[in-house]
Design an enzyme around this catalytic site. Structure first.
Site, mmCIF file in Angstrom:
data_model
loop_
_atom_site.group_PDB
_atom_site.id
_atom_site.type_symbol
_atom_site.label_atom_id
_atom_site.label_comp_id
_atom_site.label_asym_id
_atom_site.label_seq_id
_atom_site.Cartn_x
_atom_site.Cartn_y
_atom_site.Cartn_z
ATOM 1 N N PRO A 116 2.345 -6.241 59.064
ATOM 2 C CA PRO A 116 1.620 -5.343 59.960
ATOM 3 C C PRO A 116 0.114 -5.396 59.703
ATOM 4 O O PRO A 116 -0.374 -4.825 58.733
ATOM 5 C CB PRO A 116 2.201 -3.961 59.640
ATOM 6 C CG PRO A 116 2.712 -4.092 58.244
ATOM 7 C CD PRO A 116 3.146 -5.509 58.070
ATOM 8 N N SER A 118 -2.568 -4.070 60.768
ATOM 9 C CA SER A 118 -3.403 -2.879 60.567
ATOM 10 C C SER A 118 -3.222 -2.302 59.168
ATOM 11 O O SER A 118 -4.158 -1.744 58.580
ATOM 12 C CB SER A 118 -3.075 -1.819 61.624
ATOM 13 O OG SER A 118 -1.707 -1.472 61.583
ATOM 14 N N ASP A 119 -2.016 -2.418 58.612
ATOM 15 C CA ASP A 119 -1.783 -1.910 57.254
ATOM 16 C C ASP A 119 -2.541 -2.717 56.208
ATOM 17 O O ASP A 119 -2.905 -2.191 55.145
ATOM 18 C CB ASP A 119 -0.291 -1.970 56.918
ATOM 19 C CG ASP A 119 0.511 -0.894 57.636
ATOM 20 O OD1 ASP A 119 -0.114 -0.013 58.250
ATOM 21 O OD2 ASP A 119 1.750 -0.941 57.595
ATOM 22 N N TYR A 120 -2.773 -3.987 56.488
ATOM 23 C CA TYR A 120 -3.389 -4.857 55.488
ATOM 24 C C TYR A 120 -4.889 -5.081 55.725
ATOM 25 O O TYR A 120 -5.588 -5.522 54.819
ATOM 26 C CB TYR A 120 -2.662 -6.203 55.443
ATOM 27 C CG TYR A 120 -1.325 -6.115 54.759
ATOM 28 C CD1 TYR A 120 -1.199 -6.361 53.395
ATOM 29 C CD2 TYR A 120 -0.185 -5.750 55.460
ATOM 30 C CE1 TYR A 120 0.024 -6.261 52.754
ATOM 31 C CE2 TYR A 120 1.044 -5.643 54.828
ATOM 32 C CZ TYR A 120 1.149 -5.894 53.481
ATOM 33 O OH TYR A 120 2.362 -5.782 52.852
ATOM 34 N N PRO A 123 -7.208 -1.296 54.408
ATOM 35 C CA PRO A 123 -7.591 -1.004 53.010
ATOM 36 C C PRO A 123 -8.854 -1.698 52.519
ATOM 37 O O PRO A 123 -9.664 -1.053 51.834
ATOM 38 C CB PRO A 123 -6.343 -1.436 52.226
ATOM 39 C CG PRO A 123 -5.222 -1.226 53.174
ATOM 40 C CD PRO A 123 -5.769 -1.641 54.509
#
Length: 349
Positions: A116, A118-120, A123
């Protein structure tokens, strides 16, 4: 429901951390949260906008106990705007950002990546922003609230698609492994089950190197493949020829032959391949740690090396609530009676 204590992603990214549980909806839970925040430099939260305010733990509330606090909120679409309060996860985030529209084959439906985006992507943006805010605090003594939109962070993965649309009116779509600046450019089958090698040729010199690596089979003399433009126009046939050659080799053999000839290439590594990779072994990338649910296991270590303060990983990811007693009794100084009372009342759940 995922068991967080046995979740590979969680275990891989949470080594050497303390793990506690706390019911933030309970009045005493909020009190404990504020006591924790009073000792913190940075607070990071990932709730849908509005949740922290309803809990009485928004930035304005937290800075009452820590005036110079740096707080970072990472929500799907940011904390403001008409769609800010819509919940979502990484799969929806990459779709909203346009990544899914570009993933897959031209004649097939869009494919959501297993990673995914957006999750990576969010951050690293958050980490850099936090460092900037801490430097600002060092200079001024003031904290601040950082509002991160995972949607906006993921849009950076589109490379030139946004620029090409705004400047030229062209709408990018799915194109598989094809790119307009390299041919051949793709992943090709090798001997064995699900074994592949990737290669990319960006200029005529690399094309000559590829032909030499393959032993100059007759088809490489076809005039259609003599130039980059010609190879781009005939990629389907070109890929078939290369696949016929790679099938005679293991992925490791094909990679060695191609790299030896100066062709950018690499095998499509499995988890097993990564654990036996000589480069990763030399740099001690994988750390072996212990966690009481899954036992001894390996995790990805930091991809950077600090010459004066090298990272040292000592323990595996915590179980839910594993460090409740350490944090609440030793760090916050709760008495044993108070700790037991909070457990019985469901505050530490």
């Amino acid at each position: 429901m995922v068991d967080i204590n046995n979740c590979g992603v969680y275990i891989n990214y949470n080594e050497d951390k303390y793990g506690i549980t706390l019911n933030l909806r309970h009045p005493h839970g909020r009190e404990l949260a504020l006591r924790l925040v009073s000792t913190a430099d940075v607070v990071v939260e990932n709730f849908t906008p509005g949740v922290m305010k309803r809990l009485g733990l928004d930035y304005d509330s937290l800075r009452q106990v820590r005036p110079d606090l740096v707080m970072c909120s990472l929500s799907l679409q940011g904390g403001t705007g008409p769609e800010a309060t819509l919940p979502g996860v990484g799969t929806t985030g990459q779709a909203l950002a346009g990544v899914t529209h570009l993933t897959g084959w031209p004649d097939r439906e869009p494919v959501a990546s297993n990673v995914p985006y957006s999750d990576y992507t969010a951050p690293p943006f958050a980490a850099l922003a936090i460092i900037g805010a801490l430097e600002y605090r060092r200079r001024t003594g003031l904290g601040q609230h950082i509002d991160i939109s995972q949607f906006e962070c993921a849009s950076h993965c589109l490379e030139t698609a946004i620029l090409d649309y705004t400047a030229n009116g062209r709408e990018h779509t799915r194109q598989g492994n094809w790119v307009p600046y390299a041919a051949p450019h793709g992943v090709y089958p090798c001997r064995g089950t699900e074994r592949w090698v990737a290669l990319a040729v960006f200029n005529d010199q690399e094309w000559d190197s590829l032909c030499r690596a393959m032993g100059h089979p007759p088809w490489t003399g076809d005039s259609r493949f003599a130039t980059m433009l010609g190879r781009l126009r005939h990629t389907a046939e070109l890929d078939q020829h290369i696949a016929e050659w790679t099938r005679d080799y293991t992925a490791e053999q094909a990679m060695a032959v191609l790299q030896g000839a100066g062709v950018p290439s690499g095998l499509v590594a499995t988890a097993e391949d990564l654990h036996s990779d000589p480069q990763l072994k030399y740099r001690k990338h994988f750390w072996e740690l212990y966690q009481s649910v899954i036992g001894w296991h390996t995790v990805d270590g930091p991809a950077f090396r600090l010459s004066r303060t090298p990272a040292v990983l000592k323990r595996g990811a915590p179980l839910q609530g594993e460090h409740n007693e350490v944090v609440y009794r030793e760090f916050l100084g709760l008495s044993e009676d108070k700790y037991v009372e909070l457990m019985v009342d469901g505050v530490l759940e």
